[in-house]
Design an enzyme around this catalytic site. Structure first.
Site, short mmCIF file in Angstrom:
data_model
loop_
_atom_site.label_atom_id
_atom_site.label_comp_id
_atom_site.label_asym_id
_atom_site.label_seq_id
_atom_site.Cartn_x
_atom_site.Cartn_y
_atom_site.Cartn_z
N LYS A 186 2.75 -7.24 -1.63
CA LYS A 186 1.33 -6.63 -1.65
C LYS A 186 0.86 -7.14 -3.23
O LYS A 186 1.66 -7.89 -3.72
CB LYS A 186 1.49 -4.94 -1.72
CG LYS A 186 1.98 -4.62 -0.26
CD LYS A 186 0.71 -4.55 0.71
CE LYS A 186 1.25 -4.50 2.05
NZ LYS A 186 1.99 -3.34 2.40
C1 LIG Z 1 2.36 -2.42 3.76
C2 LIG Z 1 1.72 -1.53 4.36
C3 LIG Z 1 2.08 -0.15 4.52
C4 LIG Z 1 3.56 0.31 4.47
O1 LIG Z 1 3.79 0.08 2.68
P1 LIG Z 1 5.28 0.06 2.44
O2 LIG Z 1 5.01 0.51 0.91
O3 LIG Z 1 5.90 -1.13 2.97
O4 LIG Z 1 5.81 1.39 2.88
C5 LIG Z 1 1.22 0.63 5.27
N1 LIG Z 1 0.02 0.27 5.72
C6 LIG Z 1 -0.39 -0.95 5.47
C7 LIG Z 1 -1.75 -1.29 6.12
C8 LIG Z 1 0.36 -1.95 4.93
O5 LIG Z 1 0.11 -3.13 4.98
#
Ligand SMILES: *Cc1c(COP(=O)(O)O)cnc(C)c1O
Length: 387
Positions: A186
């Site tokens: 991210k």
């Molecule tokens: C990455 C992501 C999540 C989950 O995030 P985590 O921190 O890995 O649990 C949820 N929604 C979206 C749209 C994502 O891209």
């Protein structure tokens, strides 16, 4: 003919030497779990996002699940969301026994089409769960107006959107509930990790109980000199508290966030310049309202009829060229669980399906150089037989 160079991934975290040094300090300090670093990281998040409550968690997924549960959403209820997302969004609704009611997305931005929400509202609707796809804010003014009119809660899946702005306001600084992800790929990362922000004191309290066994007090006071060994369980909670090791990293990532986004924006501008007139591609479009894009992803659509190969073939050919690409996302209503449980089928959401079939995320990360980007574009040119 492939570039004789090392594999270029689609994403790579940018971890500063200062961050590494602070993580090491944390490891040597004797305090690894939730403690002063987490407290500082949460203060920094509140200052950056201009919000009263910022609860760090082990993942955004935990935040989504807890938000849905804390709002009392249960079997028989409905939550309106988008099929163009990671499955965790809809999973958080389905897990409580509620029904994710999808609305189709806008073909250009890949975001939930807010104009379609009213069409699927029923007496069972309890909440709306928009996703700021790739860090592009959903049109929140009309969405919140609808929520207010129909007395609905709003859980923004802001996993992609830290640092993004809607009409001059940071995502997280207004509205109901937001959940950010700090997963490794991210825009900023703590390895695994996430954060829930909200303005609702009661909800904030509930989330802090959920994330640590239902104990009504920060754990880290317990073992300090001024701490007390007493604690109360006021609710049978879960365990999703962030560690200081992660927060030590997060503190630095947050400091660097605006510069990360600036670098992403520069690379994206170059992608538009270089790929703008390629008829084999459809590039993401901008909405007309003012916004700052978070650019977690640069996700283009590959038009098979113009390209002479489909998205999966394109991704495989790029891999042969030593370039990593990624798929964000297969539309959630096409997964067997959602088809079997809620009777969704192909044909229900044509825009999301077209995007799902054609979308591919190109490499984008702050330390990617223009030379790296030129390598990507040259490889694409060879794969698409432009050269
Ligand atoms: C990455 C992501 C999540 C989950 O995030 P985590 O921190 O890995 O649990 C949820 N929604 C979206 C749209 C994502 O891209």
């Amino acid at each position: 003919m492939s570039d004789n160079t090392e594999f270029l991934p689609f994403a790579r975290p940018s971890i500063s030497e200062e961050a590494i040094a602070d993580v090491v300090t944390c490891l040597r300090s004797g305090w690894l779990v939730t403690g002063p670093k987490v407290q500082k990281f949460e203060e920094d998040l509140k200052n950056y996002l201009h919000c009263p409550y910022a609860h760090t968690l082990t993942s955004a997924t935990a935040g989504l699940f807890y938000a849905v549960e804390a709002l009392g959403i249960q079997a028989g209820d409905e939550v309106i969301t988008t099929p163009m997302t990671f499955a965790a969004t809809a999973n958080s609704i389905a897990k409580q026994g509620a029904k994710p009611v999808f609305v189709d997305v806008e073909p250009g931005t890949y975001n939930m089409d807010v104009n379609r929400i009213e069409d699927v509202l029923t007496s069972k609707t309890k909440a709306i769960m928009p996703v700021h796809f790739s860090g592009l804010p959903v049109d929140l003014d009309p969405l919140y107006a609808l929520a207010k009119k129909h007395n609905l809660r709003v859980i923004e899946d802001a996993a992609h959107a830290i640092g993004a702005e809607y009409k001059g306001k940071k995502i997280g600084s207004f509205g109901d509930i937001q959940i950010f992800s700090f997963y490794a790929n991210k825009t900023m990362t703590t390895g695994e990790g996430g954060c829930l922000t909200c303005a609702d004191e009661n909800l904030a309290k509930t989330i802090s109980l959920y994330r640590f066994h239902g104990i009504d007090r920060p754990a880290w006071n317990r073992f300090g000199k001024n701490g007390s060994h007493e604690y109360e369980i006021v609710f049978p909670g879960y365990k999703a508290n962030m560690m200081d090791i992660q927060a030590a990293l997060g503190i630095h990532q947050l400091k660097d966030l605006d510069s990360f986004i600036e670098k992403r924006q520069k690379l994206v501008t170059r992608y538009y310049e270089k790929l703008g007139d390629w008829s084999e591609l459809k590039l993401p479009e901008s909405p007309t309202y003012s916004h700052k894009h978070g650019w977690h992803l640069f996700a283009v659509q590959l038009l098979e009829n113009k390209a002479g190969l489909n998205r999966d073939q394109f991704m495989a050919a790029m891999k042969e060229e030593n370039i990593g690409t990624a798929l964000h996302y297969k539309a959630v209503h096409l997964f067997p669980y959602y088809q079997n449980t809620f009777h969704y089928k192909r044909g229900d959401f044509p825009h999301a399906e077209a995007i799902s079939d054609r979308i591919v995320s190109l490499p984008l990360f702050p330390t990617m150089t223009e030379a790296d980007q030129d390598r990507v574009i040259k490889a694409m040119g060879r794969v698409l037989k432009r050269v």
